[in-house]
Design a protein around this motif. Structure first.
Motif, mmCIF file in Angstrom:
data_model
loop_
_atom_site.group_PDB
_atom_site.id
_atom_site.type_symbol
_atom_site.label_atom_id
_atom_site.label_comp_id
_atom_site.label_asym_id
_atom_site.label_seq_id
_atom_site.Cartn_x
_atom_site.Cartn_y
_atom_site.Cartn_z
ATOM 1 N N ARG A 5 1.057 5.462 4.593
ATOM 2 C CA ARG A 5 2.217 5.569 5.478
ATOM 3 C C ARG A 5 1.821 5.990 6.893
ATOM 4 N NH1 ARG A 5 7.046 6.434 2.199
ATOM 5 N NH2 ARG A 5 6.472 6.210 0.004
ATOM 6 N N LYS A 27 4.294 1.316 -1.272
ATOM 7 C CA LYS A 27 4.430 1.737 -2.668
ATOM 8 C C LYS A 27 5.052 3.138 -2.719
ATOM 9 C CE LYS A 27 -0.042 -0.342 -3.985
ATOM 10 N NZ LYS A 27 -1.393 0.012 -4.457
ATOM 11 N N THR A 36 0.809 -1.202 0.000
ATOM 12 C CA THR A 36 0.000 0.000 0.000
ATOM 13 C C THR A 36 0.846 1.257 0.000
ATOM 14 O OG1 THR A 36 -1.658 1.197 1.311
ATOM 15 C CG2 THR A 36 -0.081 -0.131 2.512
ATOM 16 N N ALA A 37 0.229 2.358 -0.395
ATOM 17 C CA ALA A 37 0.877 3.667 -0.317
ATOM 18 C C ALA A 37 0.609 4.336 1.027
ATOM 19 C CB ALA A 37 0.379 4.564 -1.450
#
Length: 229
Positions: free
Chosen positions: A90, A109, A87-88
């Motif tokens: 954070r 990602k 996943t992106a």
């Protein structure tokens, strides 16, 4: 075709191009086989309730359900698949929630194939360590299996060495069909021979390369380096 040691992988990713890229990465990783690709959380739950997958590569941002909801639902349904969050996202709160929910790894990602394959290789070692223990395991066997999932913290580089340059030199040697001398690496990368030699000696100190003399040249034998396969 699956073999006994193949690890089957379900890719859960809503973006079609990204999903296919992750699927192709899985196909390229030795010891893994693609079980399927789905694009929603609902489809992931349906798939896992009907079919087996050892590992789920789970996007956190899906169009219908959050990845954490998918994870909780499959755990509630007794699905034993391990999960790597890809996943992106954070946000540390999401990372902590994912860890507490029982994910095996967290991959942010964008990432390279090298980073992806490293995570899968670590998971494979963990999976095979546990699979080989039968119905029970000793403390050391459990510790060894869990250690495979922990990221290795790279040692600090000697002063004057750059991580990016070290990576460039390393990748050249990994891709080389034959051992290379410092002069050959220097020419290939347009770097000074003295600088290249420092990187090669560091890799030798780390036992990442094999250093051997090259005979057949005038004077003292020239040293050549090959990546330890």
């Amino acid at each position: 075709m699956n073999t006994e040691q193949d690890i089957s992988v379900l890719v859960v990713e809503d973006e079609g191009i990204v999903a296919e890229a992750h699927a192709e990465y899985v196909r390229r990783c030795p010891g893994f086989t693609l079980a399927g690709v789905v694009h929603t959380g609902t489809d992931a739950i349906t798939f896992l309730n009907a079919s087996a997958a050892d590992l789920v590569l789970l996007d956190m941002n899906l169009p219908d359900l959050h990845g954490l909801d998918v994870l909780r639902r499959i755990r509630g349904a007794g699905v034993p698949s391990d999960v790597i969050a890809i996943t992106a996202v954070r946000d540390l709160a999401v990372v902590r929630s994912a860890m507490s929910a029982g994910i095996a790894q967290y991959l942010i990602k964008p990432f390279t194939y090298s980073a992806f394959s490293g995570k899968l290789a670590a998971y494979r070692e963990y999976h095979l360590n546990l699979a080989g223990q039968g119905s029970s395991a000793t403390q050391s066997e459990v510790d060894r299996a869990l250690a495979a999932l922990r990221p290795n913290v790279p040692a600090a580089l000697p002063k004057g060495l750059s991580p990016d340059t070290l990576k460039t030199v390393s990748e050249l040697l990994k891709a080389a069909d034959a051992p290379m001398s410092a002069s050959e690496v220097s020419a290939a990368l347009a770097m000074s021979r003295i600088t290249v030699r420092r990187y090669l000696e560091h890799l030798d100190d780390q036992r990442a390369v094999l250093r051997t003399p090259r005979y057949g040249t005038r004077g003292r034998p020239e040293l050549e380096y090959s990546w330890r396969r």
